[in-house]
Motif scaffolding. Structure first.
Motif, PDB file in Angstrom:
ATOM      1  N   GLN A  85       0.859  -1.173   0.000  1.00 23.04           N
ATOM      2  CA  GLN A  85       0.000   0.000   0.000  1.00 23.04           C
ATOM      3  C   GLN A  85       0.897   1.225   0.000  1.00 23.04           C
ATOM      4  OE1 GLN A  85      -2.593   0.274   3.370  1.00 23.04           O
ATOM      5  NE2 GLN A  85      -3.596   2.121   2.627  1.00 23.04           N
ATOM      6  N   LEU A  86       0.613   2.177  -0.898  1.00 25.74           N
ATOM      7  CA  LEU A  86       1.381   3.411  -1.007  1.00 25.74           C
ATOM      8  C   LEU A  86       0.529   4.595  -0.604  1.00 25.74           C
ATOM      9  CD1 LEU A  86       2.995   2.912  -4.539  1.00 25.74           C
ATOM     10  CD2 LEU A  86       3.921   2.233  -2.328  1.00 25.74           C
ATOM     11  N   MET A  87       1.192   5.678  -0.176  1.00 27.53           N
ATOM     12  CA  MET A  87       0.503   6.919   0.148  1.00 27.53           C
ATOM     13  C   MET A  87       1.236   8.070  -0.526  1.00 27.53           C
ATOM     14  SD  MET A  87      -0.296   8.682   3.816  1.00 27.53           S
ATOM     15  CE  MET A  87      -1.590   7.554   4.274  1.00 27.53           C
ATOM     16  N   GLU A  88       0.478   9.006  -1.025  1.00 33.15           N
ATOM     17  CA  GLU A  88       1.038  10.192  -1.671  1.00 33.15           C
ATOM     18  C   GLU A  88       1.799  11.032  -0.639  1.00 33.15           C
ATOM     19  OE1 GLU A  88      -0.854  13.026  -5.065  1.00 33.15           O
ATOM     20  OE2 GLU A  88      -1.953  12.870  -3.192  1.00 33.15           O
ATOM     21  N   THR A  89       2.903  11.632  -1.074  1.00 32.84           N
ATOM     22  CA  THR A  89       3.697  12.458  -0.172  1.00 32.84           C
ATOM     23  C   THR A  89       4.331  13.596  -0.962  1.00 32.84           C
ATOM     24  OG1 THR A  89       5.426  12.407   1.503  1.00 32.84           O
ATOM     25  CG2 THR A  89       5.781  11.059  -0.430  1.00 32.84           C
ATOM     26  N   ARG A  90       5.096  14.437  -0.261  1.00 33.68           N
ATOM     27  CA  ARG A  90       5.775  15.530  -0.948  1.00 33.68           C
ATOM     28  C   ARG A  90       6.836  14.946  -1.885  1.00 33.68           C
ATOM     29  NH1 ARG A  90      10.828  16.280   1.209  1.00 33.68           N
ATOM     30  NH2 ARG A  90      11.184  15.241   3.191  1.00 33.68           N
ATOM     31  N   PRO A  91       7.307  15.699  -2.881  1.00 31.62           N
ATOM     32  CA  PRO A  91       8.345  15.177  -3.766  1.00 31.62           C
ATOM     33  C   PRO A  91       9.631  14.851  -2.993  1.00 31.62           C
ATOM     34  CG  PRO A  91       7.330  17.111  -4.735  1.00 31.62           C
ATOM     35  CD  PRO A  91       6.797  16.995  -3.335  1.00 31.62           C
ATOM     36  N   LEU A  92      10.085  13.612  -3.110  1.00 31.51           N
ATOM     37  CA  LEU A  92      11.302  13.172  -2.445  1.00 31.51           C
ATOM     38  C   LEU A  92      12.493  13.167  -3.395  1.00 31.51           C
ATOM     39  CD1 LEU A  92       9.722  10.223  -0.465  1.00 31.51           C
ATOM     40  CD2 LEU A  92      10.355  12.452   0.422  1.00 31.51           C
ATOM     41  N   SER A  93      12.237  13.073  -4.686  1.00 32.39           N
ATOM     42  CA  SER A  93      13.276  13.130  -5.705  1.00 32.39           C
ATOM     43  C   SER A  93      12.597  13.478  -7.023  1.00 32.39           C
ATOM     44  CB  SER A  93      14.038  11.810  -5.800  1.00 32.39           C
ATOM     45  OG  SER A  93      13.223  10.838  -6.401  1.00 32.39           O
TER      46      SER A  93
END
Length: 84
Positions: free
Chosen positions: A61-69
């Motif tokens: 399961q994934l969750m959206e987040t701020r840009p990490l790269s």
């Protein structure tokens, strides 16, 4: 004013070769607009795996987040099913 909830997706890990990064494949079944036949749509996401715990074939399961790269906008929430 209510904050927007972060999007969540479920997919299968297809690559874990990078350090702290996994590639996850999401398969959606949609109906063709004119023929009405069910077809598969595949999209790949690069996700952050902080502890390198995922293996190829795991359901995650994934969750959206701020840009990490440049390409990582998702992070691992949990492993739903581990591959044997």
């Amino acid at each position: 004013m209510k904050r927007n909830l972060r999007k969540e997706k479920i997919g299968v890990v297809i690559s874990n070769k990078m350090n702290k990064t996994i590639i996850v494949k999401e398969i959606r079944r949609v109906k063709h607009p004119s023929y009405r036949k069910a077809i598969s749509r595949i999209k790949k996401y690069a996700a952050h795996d902080e502890y390198n715990i995922c293996n190829e074939g795991d359901l995650v399961q994934l969750m959206e987040t701020r840009p990490l790269s440049k390409s990582k906008r998702w992070r691992l929430v949990r492993i739903i099913e581990e591959v044997k």
